[in-house]
Enzyme design. Structure first.
Site: not given
Length: 319
Positions: A119, A194
């Site tokens: 991420t 995300k």
């Protein structure tokens, strides 16, 4: 036996011969942390040979004990595998692994598929995709959701950003580590999706913790209260799958002093990315901003390495 070889020794020699050098069916995996190691194990359990690297030797040793081949660095992984997954903590680690002198791009094979499950910020993902094109390779951002439990059980959700052909190429491999693989758009779209998800997750976890602490102050049983919530309109993943109150659920971080899982420091990182995106897109996110403030305070008070559900314990101390 002739030549002095036992059957087992001959098998080990054959294995070394078979696994040396570049191989089109060998998958590279870089980053064997709380999420990466179980993801790698799922790939091996489902028939893939892996060449792996991590800066923590014990994590590499754990993967090797399950059948993986150890590499000395990202460039060696790139020399051997034409499909490479990376699972790293933050943008700076991704940049180092891909672009440093000993990084993936220093030795990547033409036509390779690079799948980054970290991420990171959207701009970095787009930059990596452009560098991949310059190296005649394909890059797709594929961050995950579901936590360590989902990683262990092959139930992750992948959010992909990249061209259609890259998505189709990556999907069969990712389906061996997860139950959902969503194509969210072009490069960077996976990362954007995300951070939206994780901002909501942080807000829900704080809210779940506040409610369960208040329930106890009102004389209610937190386990019973959680059951009621999970059967009612207040239900959320933070309550029914990853409950933050010790004693309510087994096999979650709150049942083991908030060890393992998704670290508070990583949640702070994701919330920082989310707030930067909110500013850049002129989005109003007061709860997201407050969640970042709370996780910043937690990191300042010794919770950085604890699972992010330890916000329950942090708030309990404030009561």
């Amino acid at each position: 036996m002739a030549l002095g070889y036992s059957v087992h020794a001959f098998g080990r020699l054959f294995s070394r011969m078979y696994t040396s050098g570049a191989s089109s069916d060998l998958v590279g995996f870089i980053g064997l942390g709380n999420m990466g190691l179980p993801m790698a194990r799922n790939l091996m359990a489902k028939g893939h040979r892996l060449v792996v690297y991590d800066t923590v030797k014990t994590q590499v040793d754990a993967a090797v004990s399950d059948g993986a081949i150890a590499a000395t660095g990202p460039s060696e992984v790139a020399k051997q595998a034409t499909t490479i997954c990376t699972m790293l903590p933050a943008s700076q680690h991704v940049r180092d692994v891909y672009t440093s002198p000993g990084g993936i791009f220093s030795a990547v094979q033409s036509g390779s598929l690079l799948i980054d499950c970290s991420t990171i910020d959207r701009d970095s993902a787009i930059e990596m995709s452009e560098l991949a094109k310059e190296n005649n390779t394909q890059y797709i951002d594929a961050p995950v959701s579901g936590g360590v439990g989902a990683a262990t059980n092959g139930l992750l959700t992948f959010m992909l950003g990249g061209p259609d052909d890259c998505y189709e190429r990556a999907k069969p491999l990712l389906e061996k580590m997860g139950k959902n693989v969503f194509h969210c758009g072009e490069n960077g779209a996976g990362q954007a999706t995300k951070i939206c998800n994780n901002m909501l997750l942080a807000i829900e976890m704080i809210g779940t913790s506040e409610v369960l602490l208040m329930a106890q102050n009102l004389g209610l049983d937190p386990k019973l209260c959680s059951k009621v919530i999970n059967a009612s309109s207040g239900r959320s993943w933070s309550c029914d799958t990853y409950n933050p109150c010790p004693g309510v659920m087994e096999n979650v971080p709150s049942s083991r002093n908030y060890e393992g899982g998704f670290g508070t420091g990583l949640m702070r990182k994701d919330l920082t990315l989310a707030q930067a995106a909110a500013v850049g897109s002129k989005s109003v996110t007061p709860l997201g901003a407050m969640a970042l403030h709370i996780y910043n305070l937690m990191c300042q008070h010794g919770f950085e390495k604890k699972d992010f559900s330890s916000v329950y314990k942090f708030l309990e101390q404030e009561n």
